[in-house]
Design an enzyme around this catalytic site. Structure first.
Site, PDB file in Angstrom:
ATOM      1  N   ARG A   1     -10.772   7.186  21.178  1.00 54.74           N
ATOM      2  CA  ARG A   1     -10.444   6.816  22.569  1.00 54.74           C
ATOM      3  C   ARG A   1     -10.365   8.061  23.462  1.00 54.74           C
ATOM      4  NH1 ARG A   1      -5.994   2.901  20.122  1.00 54.74           N
ATOM      5  NH2 ARG A   1      -5.988   4.707  18.796  1.00 54.74           N
TER       6      ARG A   1
ATOM      7  N   LYS B   1       3.323   0.610   3.114  1.00 50.67           N
ATOM      8  CA  LYS B   1       2.984  -0.457   4.063  1.00 50.67           C
ATOM      9  C   LYS B   1       3.069  -1.767   3.298  1.00 50.67           C
ATOM     10  CE  LYS B   1      -0.414   1.950   6.861  1.00 50.67           C
ATOM     11  NZ  LYS B   1      -1.799   2.291   6.710  1.00 50.67           N
TER      12      LYS B   1
ATOM     13  N   GLU C   1     -15.032  -2.147  15.490  1.00 56.74           N
ATOM     14  CA  GLU C   1     -14.658  -3.395  16.165  1.00 56.74           C
ATOM     15  C   GLU C   1     -14.518  -3.215  17.670  1.00 56.74           C
ATOM     16  OE1 GLU C   1     -11.042  -4.862  14.242  1.00 56.74           O
ATOM     17  OE2 GLU C   1     -11.961  -4.423  12.301  1.00 56.74           O
TER      18      GLU C   1
ATOM     19  N   ARG D   1      -2.600  -2.084  -3.542  1.00 54.59           N
ATOM     20  CA  ARG D   1      -3.840  -1.360  -3.286  1.00 54.59           C
ATOM     21  C   ARG D   1      -3.843  -0.128  -4.188  1.00 54.59           C
ATOM     22  NH1 ARG D   1      -5.348   2.909   1.230  1.00 54.59           N
ATOM     23  NH2 ARG D   1      -7.562   3.002   0.803  1.00 54.59           N
TER      24      ARG D   1
ATOM     25  N   ASP E   1      -9.355  11.256  17.719  1.00 53.40           N
ATOM     26  CA  ASP E   1      -9.147   9.880  18.170  1.00 53.40           C
ATOM     27  C   ASP E   1     -10.285   9.512  19.121  1.00 53.40           C
ATOM     28  OD1 ASP E   1      -8.326   7.609  19.719  1.00 53.40           O
ATOM     29  OD2 ASP E   1      -6.310   7.904  18.906  1.00 53.40           O
TER      30      ASP E   1
ATOM     31  N   ARG F   1     -13.169  14.487   8.764  1.00 52.82           N
ATOM     32  CA  ARG F   1     -13.965  14.846   7.577  1.00 52.82           C
ATOM     33  C   ARG F   1     -15.434  15.036   7.953  1.00 52.82           C
ATOM     34  NH1 ARG F   1     -12.123   9.894   3.953  1.00 52.82           N
ATOM     35  NH2 ARG F   1     -10.327   9.622   5.314  1.00 52.82           N
TER      36      ARG F   1
ATOM     37  N   HIS G   1     -13.200   2.138   0.449  1.00 54.55           N
ATOM     38  CA  HIS G   1     -13.132   1.050   1.443  1.00 54.55           C
ATOM     39  C   HIS G   1     -13.687  -0.262   0.858  1.00 54.55           C
ATOM     40  CE1 HIS G   1     -13.512   4.221   4.900  1.00 54.55           C
ATOM     41  NE2 HIS G   1     -12.235   3.930   4.698  1.00 54.55           N
TER      42      HIS G   1
ATOM     43  N   GLU H   1      -7.932  -5.808   5.261  1.00 55.28           N
ATOM     44  CA  GLU H   1      -7.859  -5.388   3.860  1.00 55.28           C
ATOM     45  C   GLU H   1      -6.658  -6.017   3.141  1.00 55.28           C
ATOM     46  OE1 GLU H   1      -9.311  -1.015   3.483  1.00 55.28           O
ATOM     47  OE2 GLU H   1      -8.920  -1.343   5.589  1.00 55.28           O
TER      48      GLU H   1
ATOM     49  N   ASN I   1       0.879  -1.174   0.000  1.00 55.00           N
ATOM     50  CA  ASN I   1       0.000   0.000   0.000  1.00 55.00           C
ATOM     51  C   ASN I   1       0.917   1.224   0.000  1.00 55.00           C
ATOM     52  OD1 ASN I   1      -1.808   2.025   0.484  1.00 55.00           O
ATOM     53  ND2 ASN I   1      -2.740   1.089   2.296  1.00 55.00           N
TER      54      ASN I   1
ATOM     55  N   GLY J   1     -13.499   3.684  10.909  1.00 59.14           N
ATOM     56  CA  GLY J   1     -12.093   3.856  11.286  1.00 59.14           C
ATOM     57  C   GLY J   1     -11.836   5.350  11.324  1.00 59.14           C
ATOM     58  N   ASN J   2     -10.613   5.752  10.896  1.00 57.36           N
ATOM     59  CA  ASN J   2     -10.402   7.190  10.746  1.00 57.36           C
ATOM     60  C   ASN J   2     -11.325   7.731   9.660  1.00 57.36           C
ATOM     61  OD1 ASN J   2      -8.540   7.980  12.683  1.00 57.36           O
ATOM     62  ND2 ASN J   2      -6.919   6.906  11.552  1.00 57.36           N
ATOM     63  N   GLY J   3     -11.398   6.960   8.570  1.00 58.46           N
ATOM     64  CA  GLY J   3     -12.423   7.216   7.553  1.00 58.46           C
ATOM     65  C   GLY J   3     -13.595   6.291   7.858  1.00 58.46           C
TER      66      GLY J   3
ATOM     67  N   ILE K   1     -12.971   1.668  15.156  1.00 55.66           N
ATOM     68  CA  ILE K   1     -14.076   2.062  16.030  1.00 55.66           C
ATOM     69  C   ILE K   1     -15.179   0.992  16.027  1.00 55.66           C
ATOM     70  CG2 ILE K   1     -15.924   3.768  16.330  1.00 55.66           C
ATOM     71  CD1 ILE K   1     -13.943   5.875  15.186  1.00 55.66           C
TER      72      ILE K   1
HETATM   73  P1  AMP Z   1      -8.606   2.568  11.892  1.00 58.37           P
HETATM   74  O1  AMP Z   1      -8.606   3.667  10.851  1.00 58.37           O
HETATM   75  O2  AMP Z   1      -9.434   1.378  11.478  1.00 58.37           O
HETATM   76  O3  AMP Z   1      -7.239   2.203  12.380  1.00 58.37           O
HETATM   77  O4  AMP Z   1      -9.382   3.179  13.183  1.00 58.37           O
HETATM   78  C1  AMP Z   1      -8.885   4.282  13.896  1.00 58.37           C
HETATM   79  C2  AMP Z   1      -9.921   4.717  14.910  1.00 58.37           C
HETATM   80  O5  AMP Z   1     -10.249   3.615  15.759  1.00 58.37           O
HETATM   81  C3  AMP Z   1      -9.458   5.845  15.841  1.00 58.37           C
HETATM   82  O6  AMP Z   1     -10.484   6.811  15.984  1.00 58.37           O
HETATM   83  C4  AMP Z   1      -9.249   5.147  17.170  1.00 58.37           C
HETATM   84  O7  AMP Z   1      -9.488   6.006  18.242  1.00 58.37           O
HETATM   85  C5  AMP Z   1     -10.299   4.072  17.113  1.00 58.37           C
HETATM   86  N1  AMP Z   1     -10.004   2.974  18.045  1.00 58.37           N
HETATM   87  C6  AMP Z   1      -8.974   2.107  18.008  1.00 58.37           C
HETATM   88  N2  AMP Z   1      -9.014   1.286  19.088  1.00 58.37           N
HETATM   89  C7  AMP Z   1     -10.103   1.648  19.823  1.00 58.37           C
HETATM   90  C8  AMP Z   1     -10.692   1.218  21.056  1.00 58.37           C
HETATM   91  N3  AMP Z   1     -10.160   0.217  21.748  1.00 58.37           N
HETATM   92  N4  AMP Z   1     -11.812   1.840  21.488  1.00 58.37           N
HETATM   93  C9  AMP Z   1     -12.357   2.846  20.791  1.00 58.37           C
HETATM   94  N5  AMP Z   1     -11.849   3.316  19.639  1.00 58.37           N
HETATM   95  C10 AMP Z   1     -10.741   2.732  19.140  1.00 58.37           C
END
Ligand code: AMP
Length: 405
Positions: A288, A14, A337, A95, A286, A245, A184, A388, A7, A214-216, A335
């Site tokens: 968390r 990556k 998961e 990718r 973020d 976004r 995605h 992915e 990627n 996720g972030n997106g 998020i």
């Molecule tokens: P990704 O783009 O799939 O890596 O997701 C990133 C997002 O997942 C960020 O907003 C993180 O804060 C959130 N995230 C990762 N681990 C956790 C967790 N244990 N609890 C809540 N949010 C999480």
């Protein structure tokens, strides 16, 4: 067969090396900040399951080529490399973010594929040039490996025109391909297939709503295994609220910002892509950190989570209407998961529609695919970890096998 998944971003690469006999990850890593004063390399070698040999380094890579050469050397290094020589790698799966309308499936890369990816640069100006760079370099460094392109947009190409067309002058679609593409795709495809396995039914017989947070963030409505609608649009800015976004807004807002606040196109682009979403609403992107603030009764964190989950709920309602009968809803990505709270807020009040969350199951932290709805829930709700890279490796394998036979 060994397959390397790559990627390539504008300043990063990556990678993950799979042994496709049992889909075992032999090594993985990434290089960040290529061409900056200091690049960071993280490489992990897995000689056996649960055992990892790690190498982390701050080095200077003047360009992507230097970084890729280093990755190729590490993969065959005596201490941290799982292979003896580069010829052990049968194929490289790349990718590629935007395949436009041309690519509805992964393809073996040749001159005409490269030309087409280049022609799609206006639709993905940040991503496709970097993806092309990765393709060119991998072709030079691993000349005997098959090079396969796997597109983020391909899974969504099955959308009917009523779903992908915007109500703009039709000329804009016909001449300039202004339409919904969706992104995605590898993640939605992967978790849909996993959901079918979990439910013990062929994907072709299932209607699903997949929610990648996720972030997106994006959602897809999947009818009999095929995507019929998705929340991201011509670019990944449309749809759900994301980390930074905005997702859906009134299209007249940018005009207002330009007219009344004198913002330039560049300012507006930055505002919508980098300063909005959760960050715009509460200063953090973020989740968390936002949850920590929410738990200490922070007003803006509460507001951000309300807006974020309300948007997901609206799209669930829309996609239930699109699908008619829906067998399952899948949450995935960082998020989706991990966040009990987001799943709870997004699904609250949907019981009359046949979506009944099981509080105990929602709190479980089992890593595998799992169900979080009550037995009597008409629509099963599942949490399925996305992968992915594995989806790209599987798609790559399929193309290689087609070409070998
Ligand atoms: P990704 O783009 O799939 O890596 O997701 C990133 C997002 O997942 C960020 O907003 C993180 O804060 C959130 N995230 C990762 N681990 C956790 C967790 N244990 N609890 C809540 N949010 C999480």
């Amino acid at each position: 067969m060994k397959i390397l998944v790559i990627n390539t971003g504008s300043s990063s690469i990556k990678y993950e090396l799979f042994d496709m006999t049992d889909e075992y990850v032999m090594a993985s890593g990434n290089v960040e900040r290529i061409a900056e004063a200091q690049s960071f390399l993280t490489h992990q070698y897995f000689p056996e399951p649960e055992k990892v040999v790690e190498k982390k380094e701050s080095v200077f890579f003047k360009n992507h080529e230097a970084a890729f050469e280093c990755i190729a050397e590490l993969l065959k290094d005596k201490k941290v490399g799982p292979i003896k020589n580069a010829a052990d790698i049968t194929a490289v799966g790349h990718r590629v973010v935007h395949g436009g309308e041309r690519f509805k499936a992964p393809v073996l890369i040749n001159e005409s594929v490269v030309t087409a990816i280049r022609e799609h640069i206006p639709l993905a100006p940040l991503h496709n040039p970097a993806n092309l760079k990765g393709i060119e370099i991998a072709g030079n460094i691993l000349p005997n490996a098959y090079q396969i392109a796997v597109f983020d947009t391909a899974f969504h190409q099955s959308m009917p025109r009523k779903a992908f067309l915007y109500a703009l002058p039709l000329e804009l679609y016909k001449k300039y391909k202004v339409r919904r593409y969706g992104f995605h795709g590898t993640s939605h495809a992967f978790v849909a297939e996993q959901a079918a396995q979990y439910l013990g039914k062929p994907l072709k017989e299932l209607n699903l709503i997949t929610i990648h947070l996720g972030n997106g963030c994006s959602m897809a409505a999947i009818q009999q295994g095929r995507c019929v609608d998705t929340s991201m649009g011509m670019t990944p800015l449309e749809g759900l609220v994301m980390g930074t976004r905005s997702g859906d807004i009134d299209p007249a807002i940018p005009l207002y910002l330009a007219d009344y606040l004198n913002l330039s196109l560049k300012d507006i682009d930055r505002l919508l892509n980098k300063e909005s979403g959760l960050k715009g609403l509460c200063g953090e992107n973020d989740l968390r950190e936002i949850i920590k603030k929410y738990e200490s009764s922070d007003e803006s964190a509460q507001l951000a989570l309300e807006v974020y989950t309300y948007r997901i709920k609206k799209y669930i309602g829309a996609y239930l209407a699109v699908l008619g009968r829906c067998h399952g809803i899948v949450f995935t990505a960082g998020i989706g998961e991990n966040s009990v709270l987001i799943r709870e807020m997004a699904l609250s009040g949907l019981e009359p529609l046949g979506i009944i969350l099981d509080d105990k199951r929602n709190h479980s932290f089992v890593r595998d695919a799992r169900e979080i709805s009550l037995e009597e829930s008409l629509i099963k709700v599942m949490v399925i970890p996305t992968n992915e890279e594995l989806e790209i490796a599987r798609a790559t394998l399929e193309v290689v096998l087609q070409h070998q036979s």
